[in-house]
Scaffold this active site. Sequence first.
Site, PDB file in Angstrom:
ATOM      1  N   HIS A  16       0.841  -1.201   0.000  1.00  0.00           N
ATOM      2  CA  HIS A  16       0.000   0.000   0.000  1.00  0.00           C
ATOM      3  C   HIS A  16       0.878   1.253   0.000  1.00  0.00           C
ATOM      4  CE1 HIS A  16      -4.180   1.594   0.699  1.00  0.00           C
ATOM      5  NE2 HIS A  16      -3.433   2.697   0.818  1.00  0.00           N
ATOM      6  N   HIS A  18       1.130   4.827  -2.439  1.00  0.00           N
ATOM      7  CA  HIS A  18       0.641   5.625  -3.560  1.00  0.00           C
ATOM      8  C   HIS A  18       1.792   6.312  -4.282  1.00  0.00           C
ATOM      9  CE1 HIS A  18      -3.667   5.161  -2.791  1.00  0.00           C
ATOM     10  NE2 HIS A  18      -3.334   5.163  -1.511  1.00  0.00           N
ATOM     11  N   HIS A 204      -9.941   0.480  -1.832  1.00  0.00           N
ATOM     12  CA  HIS A 204      -9.907   1.093  -0.505  1.00  0.00           C
ATOM     13  C   HIS A 204     -11.270   0.927   0.175  1.00  0.00           C
ATOM     14  CE1 HIS A 204      -6.258   2.951  -1.890  1.00  0.00           C
ATOM     15  NE2 HIS A 204      -6.150   3.776  -0.876  1.00  0.00           N
ATOM     16  N   GLU A 207     -11.763   2.978   6.119  1.00  0.00           N
ATOM     17  CA  GLU A 207     -10.857   3.937   6.740  1.00  0.00           C
ATOM     18  C   GLU A 207     -11.675   5.143   7.202  1.00  0.00           C
ATOM     19  OE1 GLU A 207      -6.753   6.445   5.827  1.00  0.00           O
ATOM     20  OE2 GLU A 207      -8.197   6.114   4.231  1.00  0.00           O
ATOM     21  N   ASP A 285       1.433   4.121   2.832  1.00  0.00           N
ATOM     22  CA  ASP A 285       0.386   4.945   2.230  1.00  0.00           C
ATOM     23  C   ASP A 285       0.996   6.113   1.448  1.00  0.00           C
ATOM     24  OD1 ASP A 285      -2.176   5.601   1.552  1.00  0.00           O
ATOM     25  OD2 ASP A 285      -2.821   6.231   3.534  1.00  0.00           O
ATOM     26  N   ASP A 286       1.219   7.257   2.110  1.00  0.00           N
ATOM     27  CA  ASP A 286       1.781   8.451   1.478  1.00  0.00           C
ATOM     28  C   ASP A 286       2.868   9.041   2.372  1.00  0.00           C
ATOM     29  OD1 ASP A 286      -0.066   8.879  -0.905  1.00  0.00           O
ATOM     30  OD2 ASP A 286      -1.530   8.838   0.732  1.00  0.00           O
TER      31      ASP A 286
END
Length: 349
Positions: A16, A18, A204, A207, A285-286
């Site tokens: 995961h 991005h 996704h 969340e 994630d980011d």
Amino acid sequence: MERVRDVTELPKAHLHLHFTGSMRPATLLELADKHGVRLPDALTDALSGGHSPKLRATDERGWFRFQRLYDAARSCLREPEDIQRLVREAAEEDLRDGSGWLEIQVDPTSYAPRLGGLIPALEIILDAVDTTVRETGLGMRVLVAANRMKHPLDARTLARLAVRYADRGVVGFGLSNDERRGMARDFDRAFAIARDGGLLSAPHGGELTGPASVRDCLDDLAADRIGHGVRAAEDPRLLKRLADRQITCEVCPASNVALGVYEKPQDVPLRTLFDAGVPLALGADDPLLFGSRLAAQYEIARRYHGFTDAELAELARQSVRGSAAPEDIKAKLLSGVDAWIGAVPPGED
């Protein structure tokens, strides 16, 4: 005091991450200067100061602010060499954190206007991945993700494109952006196209919204993995369903806290999910916006949730098993996990 093993040496898979969000802060600042892009002050002030911007996306205004920063960063990726640099550096960071397999997630439509169109954009990304794999040795593939803020017909176009490039390194199809917008079932045809083409279904869910969004991903999109999925912890029956079907949840503890889904790292229900038998794949994630990469997620599990080295090793195994890696790469990584947990921690020999 008990000595612990170095989590950066624990072989693992990263499922995961991005595309733009994988960028190094220094790279973003350099690219902005190169292309004459004026980034939002909230972004430049934070990155120049060596910390993450303050984010909270539990309301739509907060999500808009987060998306604005992400879009500003993405606008700095304008040339093939920018893409090549991002992919190479993402791989280098993953290798530093012990990753042996990376599935990077991208919506190529976001880069198409500056890279000559949708097909050229995806080909530039895949070429960059091919080059990086050869040069670094990291196993790396691409997960193409549709944007749930756009029309479902756009997602179908993207799914067909993803299938067309399955032999060039695309292994899965996702659905990203604010899960409070658009119903999962609106994208069911796109996901059917992707699955029929042999791609993993990895939308996704769970969340920013509750357990219902995870159920929708299972029921309407036949998810093989769930991006995030942490809110499933609120529904024991859903936990059992995920565990029984061995649906991997790509849990990103640092981003859950940064976006305000949970107040503190110890509030992320890692232990609840793990103890229920739900396979987990920790992800960053980011990291551009959240400030921590892959190994830091394992440190969160250790520090705030009391995961032992043996349990961290099992988390790593689950990430590998949930990946799209070829069986020989999975076997090599799993053997490496066994070697890590079998080794004597520093100071105990």
